[in-house]
Design an enzyme around this catalytic site. Structure first.
Site, mmCIF file in Angstrom:
data_model
loop_
_atom_site.group_PDB
_atom_site.id
_atom_site.type_symbol
_atom_site.label_atom_id
_atom_site.label_comp_id
_atom_site.label_asym_id
_atom_site.label_seq_id
_atom_site.Cartn_x
_atom_site.Cartn_y
_atom_site.Cartn_z
ATOM 1 N N TYR A 15 -35.979 32.214 11.329
ATOM 2 C CA TYR A 15 -34.855 33.159 11.335
ATOM 3 C C TYR A 15 -33.933 32.948 12.526
ATOM 4 C CZ TYR A 15 -37.061 35.620 7.535
ATOM 5 O OH TYR A 15 -37.592 35.937 6.323
ATOM 6 N N TYR A 143 -42.175 43.958 2.926
ATOM 7 C CA TYR A 143 -41.984 42.536 3.234
ATOM 8 C C TYR A 143 -43.155 41.765 2.625
ATOM 9 C CZ TYR A 143 -41.640 38.029 5.407
ATOM 10 O OH TYR A 143 -41.556 36.671 5.588
ATOM 11 N N ASP A 245 -50.813 43.713 -0.877
ATOM 12 C CA ASP A 245 -50.528 42.630 0.066
ATOM 13 C C ASP A 245 -51.124 43.015 1.422
ATOM 14 O OD1 ASP A 245 -49.496 40.864 1.900
ATOM 15 O OD2 ASP A 245 -47.451 40.915 1.130
ATOM 16 N N LYS A 274 -52.716 35.411 7.325
ATOM 17 C CA LYS A 274 -52.556 35.654 8.756
ATOM 18 C C LYS A 274 -53.863 35.613 9.559
ATOM 19 C CE LYS A 274 -47.923 37.247 9.045
ATOM 20 N NZ LYS A 274 -47.110 37.991 8.114
HETATM 21 C C1 PLP Z 1 -46.380 37.463 6.970
HETATM 22 C C2 PLP Z 1 -46.480 38.151 5.668
HETATM 23 C C3 PLP Z 1 -46.310 37.462 4.455
HETATM 24 C C4 PLP Z 1 -45.949 35.990 4.405
HETATM 25 O O1 PLP Z 1 -46.927 35.175 4.952
HETATM 26 P P1 PLP Z 1 -46.533 33.677 5.470
HETATM 27 O O2 PLP Z 1 -47.838 33.097 5.879
HETATM 28 O O3 PLP Z 1 -45.555 33.857 6.580
HETATM 29 O O4 PLP Z 1 -45.920 32.966 4.298
HETATM 30 C C5 PLP Z 1 -46.463 38.175 3.283
HETATM 31 N N1 PLP Z 1 -46.739 39.487 3.288
HETATM 32 C C6 PLP Z 1 -46.926 40.184 4.432
HETATM 33 C C7 PLP Z 1 -47.278 41.640 4.361
HETATM 34 C C8 PLP Z 1 -46.780 39.547 5.657
HETATM 35 O O5 PLP Z 1 -46.926 40.254 6.796
#
Ligand code: PLP
Length: 427
Positions: A15, A143, A245, A274
């Site tokens: 970004y 997100y 997610d 993550k």
């Molecule tokens: C960081 C994140 C993503 C994307 O993961 P990347 O490994 O950066 O592609 C998707 N959903 C959530 C909630 C996130 O925090």
């Protein structure tokens, strides 16, 4: 040529603009909760490299796991072959995640795991010969990543909709973000909005996708678990799949191992990423129920249509196994609670600052929401000068330190935020 000059000329950062005057800082190494810059300065890490490095950097146990795996193989294709690190990791994930998630699909990043989750939901309905369920329901301020399907369910204002627009991105259904904060009961009004959205859009929707309880990069909001419970109930009532997610929240960050536990629910599909490898390697996974995996496997064409080149990379799986074992061997719940208390105490003073709209803390996440967006050119070097690594975005200055942080270093972080924001007001 100095190698940092190469960066300025040739490298695009996340970004960012190639013309930006916001500096990037050269890192030499990192150890525990400290990041050592190439100029010798040491910074206390407040970010865990974007929710990932929960055990800190250069951890002997995690280093050893990678070294050991390297001796046998660093990678092998996953089509037609399998290996112990992936099998051990799948078993752990099935055991630790909410009940009912039995099938694991490994991917190489969070965004791809979201693509896979959305594709699974779509292919589930195709396999049931229901061609009408082609869109997704979600909540604002979410997100879910930067790839195209993931972008389509990110917040339409703070995400990338305003640039790419509805003619490029899939058109999805957005319900207003939940209003009631964590710890409060839901309002009738927000629940009514949800019900109305289901009445209007459930028939044409494959799934409801959201971040459980903690909305991360879309606004750093903590909402009432009752809202998540209601979404689960409505998904059951209308026959939608629920996609949770947990890429940011997984592995203890919110005070529970997974944020779904705050509401006591199980999703039909769940994404993790993550912190999965303790921040060592890129790896993610999409888990689902046997109902979903059997329906796809018994449908036409009978196979799930996805398969990344680096699927279930053995090095990444090995370090993920070590990271999860390490987490479970600690009193991680007590540690997160301790960090939560330190954050509450340390950030409380910021509430008096004129620039601050709200201070909120949940688990090992501390958020300061400002009235106005920060000036990155000014604030980023100010944090570095204060001896901390904190990376704000928009109106949000936030902390999610490694779980191994102690009180002294956490106080360095919270004091730095207070003094930097206080200077801004004086300036
Ligand atoms: C960081 C994140 C993503 C994307 O993961 P990347 O490994 O950066 O592609 C998707 N959903 C959530 C909630 C996130 O925090």
């Amino acid at each position: 040529m100095n190698w940092t000059d190469i960066d300025k000329q040739h490298i695009w950062h996340p970004y960012s603009s190639m013309n930006s005057e916001v500096p990037v800082f050269a890192v030499d190494s990192a150890e525990g909760v400290m990041i050592k810059l190439a100029d010798g300065r040491e910074l206390v890490d407040g970010m865990s490299s974007w929710w990932c490095a929960i055990h800190g950097y250069n951890h002997p146990v995690l280093n050893q796991a990678i070294k050991k795996q390297l001796q046998s193989m660093s990678h092998i294709m996953f089509g037609g072959l399998t290996h112990e690190p992936a099998n051990q990791l799948a078993r752990k994930l099935v055991e630790l995640t909410p009940d009912g998630l039995e099938t694991v699909f490994f991917t190489d990043s969070g965004s791809v795991s979201v693509e896979v989750a959305m594709k699974m939901a779509l292919q589930y309905w195709i396999s049931k010969d229901d061609k009408s369920r082609t869109q997704f329901m979600t909540i604002r301020s979410g997100y879910h990543g930067d790839t195209f399907a993931a972008m389509s369910v990110c917040d339409p204002d703070t995400g990338m909709h305003s640039i790419f627009g509805n003619n490029v991105l899939m058109k999805q259904v957005f319900v207003d973000a939940p209003e009631s904060a964590y710890g409060q009961p839901c309002s009738n009004q927000e629940l009514q909005k949800l019900e109305t959205a289901f009445e209007q859009h459930a028939d044409s929707s494959a799934a409801f996708i959201l971040e459980p309880v903690v909305q991360g990069a879309g606004g750093m909001r903590f909402y009432s678990p009752g809202y998540l419970l209601k979404v689960r109930q409505l998904c059951d009532q209308y026959g939608l799949l629920l996609i949770a997610d947990e890429i940011a929240t997984g592995f203890g960050r919110s005070g529970k191992l997974f944020a779904c536990e705050h509401a006591g629910i199980s999703p039909d599909i769940m994404c993790v990423g993550k912190a999965l490898t303790g921040g060592y390697m890129t790896l993610a996974a999409t888990l689902t129920t046997t109902v979903v995996s059997e329906t796809i496997s018994n449908g036409e064409p009978g196979v799930f249509m996805h398969g990344p080149t680096f699927m279930a990379n053995p090095l990444a799986c090995a370090v993920a196994n070590a990271s999860i074992d390490l987490l479970l061997s600690l009193d991680w719940q007590d540690k997160i609670m301790q960090i939560e208390n330190w954050l509450r105490n340390g950030l409380a003073a910021c509430q008096q600052l004129e620039s601050v709209r709200e201070v909120r803390v949940l688990g090992a996440i501390g958020v300061i929401e400002l009235h106005e967006p920060v000036d990155m050119e000014q604030i980023q070097p100010a944090f570095v000068d204060a001896g901390v690594w904190i990376r704000p975005f928009g109106k949000l200055v936030y902390l999610m330190p490694p779980y191994i942080i102690d009180e002294v270093r956490l106080t360095t972080l919270t004091n730095a935020i207070f003094s930097v924001l206080d200077e801004r007001r004086a300036a």
